[in-house]
Design a protein around this motif. Structure first.
Motif, PDB file in Angstrom:
ATOM      1  N   UNK A  48       0.841  -1.279   0.000  1.00 17.54           N
ATOM      2  CA  UNK A  48       0.084   0.126  -0.109  1.00 17.54           C
ATOM      3  C   UNK A  48       0.689   1.398  -0.161  1.00 17.54           C
ATOM      4  N   UNK A  49       0.198   2.335  -0.091  1.00 11.40           N
ATOM      5  CA  UNK A  49       0.934   3.599   0.077  1.00 11.40           C
ATOM      6  C   UNK A  49       1.618   3.822   1.479  1.00 11.40           C
ATOM      7  N   UNK A  50       2.529   4.700   1.621  1.00  9.78           N
ATOM      8  CA  UNK A  50       3.087   4.815   2.752  1.00  9.78           C
ATOM      9  C   UNK A  50       1.850   5.268   3.991  1.00  9.78           C
ATOM     10  N   UNK A  51       1.292   6.151   3.438  1.00 17.29           N
ATOM     11  CA  UNK A  51       0.273   6.768   4.449  1.00 17.29           C
ATOM     12  C   UNK A  51      -0.738   5.636   4.897  1.00 17.29           C
ATOM     13  N   UNK A  52      -1.006   4.796   4.106  1.00 14.06           N
ATOM     14  CA  UNK A  52      -1.790   3.700   4.625  1.00 14.06           C
ATOM     15  C   UNK A  52      -1.086   2.866   5.674  1.00 14.06           C
ATOM     16  N   UNK A  53       0.305   2.441   5.070  1.00 11.42           N
ATOM     17  CA  UNK A  53       1.083   1.737   6.086  1.00 11.42           C
ATOM     18  C   UNK A  53       1.441   2.443   7.400  1.00 11.42           C
ATOM     19  N   UNK A  54       1.426   3.519   7.400  1.00 11.66           N
ATOM     20  CA  UNK A  54       1.524   4.351   8.560  1.00 11.66           C
ATOM     21  C   UNK A  54       0.394   4.624   9.561  1.00 11.66           C
ATOM     22  N   UNK A  55      -0.682   4.094   8.897  1.00  9.09           N
ATOM     23  CA  UNK A  55      -2.087   4.343   9.645  1.00  9.09           C
ATOM     24  C   UNK A  55      -2.813   5.781   9.408  1.00  9.09           C
ATOM     25  N   UNK A  56      -2.085   6.594   8.469  1.00 10.75           N
ATOM     26  CA  UNK A  56      -2.977   7.695   8.240  1.00 10.75           C
ATOM     27  C   UNK A  56      -4.221   7.616   7.735  1.00 10.75           C
ATOM     28  N   UNK A  57      -4.416   6.741   6.645  1.00 14.16           N
ATOM     29  CA  UNK A  57      -5.577   6.617   6.123  1.00 14.16           C
ATOM     30  C   UNK A  57      -6.001   4.923   5.697  1.00 14.16           C
ATOM     31  N   UNK A  58      -7.015   4.470   5.545  1.00 15.45           N
ATOM     32  CA  UNK A  58      -7.380   3.280   5.239  1.00 15.45           C
ATOM     33  C   UNK A  58      -8.619   3.088   4.326  1.00 15.45           C
ATOM     34  N   UNK A  59      -8.710   1.900   3.766  1.00 14.08           N
ATOM     35  CA  UNK A  59      -9.959   1.490   3.177  1.00 14.08           C
ATOM     36  C   UNK A  59     -10.886   0.715   3.848  1.00 14.08           C
ATOM     37  N   UNK A  60     -10.569   0.372   5.090  1.00 15.56           N
ATOM     38  CA  UNK A  60     -11.224  -0.641   5.941  1.00 15.56           C
ATOM     39  C   UNK A  60     -11.624   0.124   7.106  1.00 15.56           C
TER      40      UNK A  60
END
Length: 265
Positions: free
Chosen positions: A161-173
């Motif tokens: 995933x993107x770095x933002x998703x990996x870092x927990x900034x955003x999520x699709x779930x």
């Protein structure tokens, strides 16, 4: 096991009369009918959507895949050339699914239809359907339970995933974070500046930097399986065996039974 390779528009043009070769246009039907390579058969990657990896969901996925490959007139011995709009997630997910189904020879048109210099037609070819017998290649697909076991057995898990998703900034779930001990995979290194697959150097260098060896068989996931499939293709082209967790964060991030590493960790 499937073999994966990249082909050029010139190679495709020179081999169009090969009866074992089947061109698969892995774009949406609407895009296919706006123009495609003559003789290409359309496969809609939307059919590959899978949001859970429990046995019942996998059984449905396998049934849909077997039906689709039968309708496309394919056999396990067919040499498929998969054509996306570019080197995108839908074409990679198609390549992964076909390999999982048991198709042995898989090529991808490097650069997709955007690299094709020839004519685009709007008429479909005709072909006979075949009773495709699915032979699931379990080494290419990881379930949520496989991923859970991997976190407990020191098997590498890659987060594409993107770095933002990996870092927990955003999520699709429903939850933010990542699978415990997952390693960040920068999927921008899979392509070069021209949108073609970057070759083995960038992929193997990144794998080495995060501790992946040729003997490993990491599991790769993303938000919903598409980006993970392109990472799968890039790693396969580099000689690295990999499994895709197709339901990815859509399943893991939604189901509270699966542990997450919090954004602050």
């Amino acid at each position: 096991m499937a073999t994966f390779k990249l082909v050029t528009p010139t190679w495709v043009s020179q081999n169009l009369n090969d009866e074992t070769l089947v061109l698969i246009d892995a774009r949406s039907p609407a895009d296919y009918w706006r123009g495609h390579i003559a003789g290409a058969r359309n496969f809609d990657p939307a059919l590959l959507s899978i949001v859970r990896t429990d046995p019942a969901s996998l059984t449905r996925f396998q049934a849909v895949l077997a039906w689709a490959l039968s309708a496309l007139g394919l056999t396990a011995e067919s040499h498929v050339v998969i054509i996306g709009a570019q080197n995108d997630a839908p074409s990679a997910k198609t390549a992964w699914a076909f390999a999982y189904a048991g198709i042995q020879h898989i090529s991808l048109l490097d650069g997709g239809l955007a690299a094709w210099p020839g004519e685009h037609v709007t008429t479909a070819a005709s072909w006979p359907a075949t009773p495709f017998v699915l032979t699931p290649q379990s080494e290419y697909l990881a379930t949520a339970q496989d991923v859970l076991a991997a976190t407990q057995q020191n098997r590498a898990v890659l987060d594409a995933r993107s770095r933002e998703e990996f870092d927990g900034v955003r999520s699709n779930a429903g939850r933010k974070g990542r699978i415990p001990e997952a390693k960040f995979w920068d999927n921008s290194l899979e392509l070069n500046g021209d949108g073609q697959y970057a070759g083995t150097h960038g992929v193997t260098s990144q794998a080495q930097q995060i501790g992946i060896t040729p003997q490993d068989n990491p599991i790769v996931y993303c938000g919903g399986g598409g980006r993970a499939a392109r990472t799968f293709v890039a790693l396969q082209l580099a000689g690295q065996q990999t499994a895709v967790y197709p339901a990815s964060w859509l399943e893991w991030g939604t189901d509270p039974q699966y542990p997450i590493q919090s954004p602050s960790a």
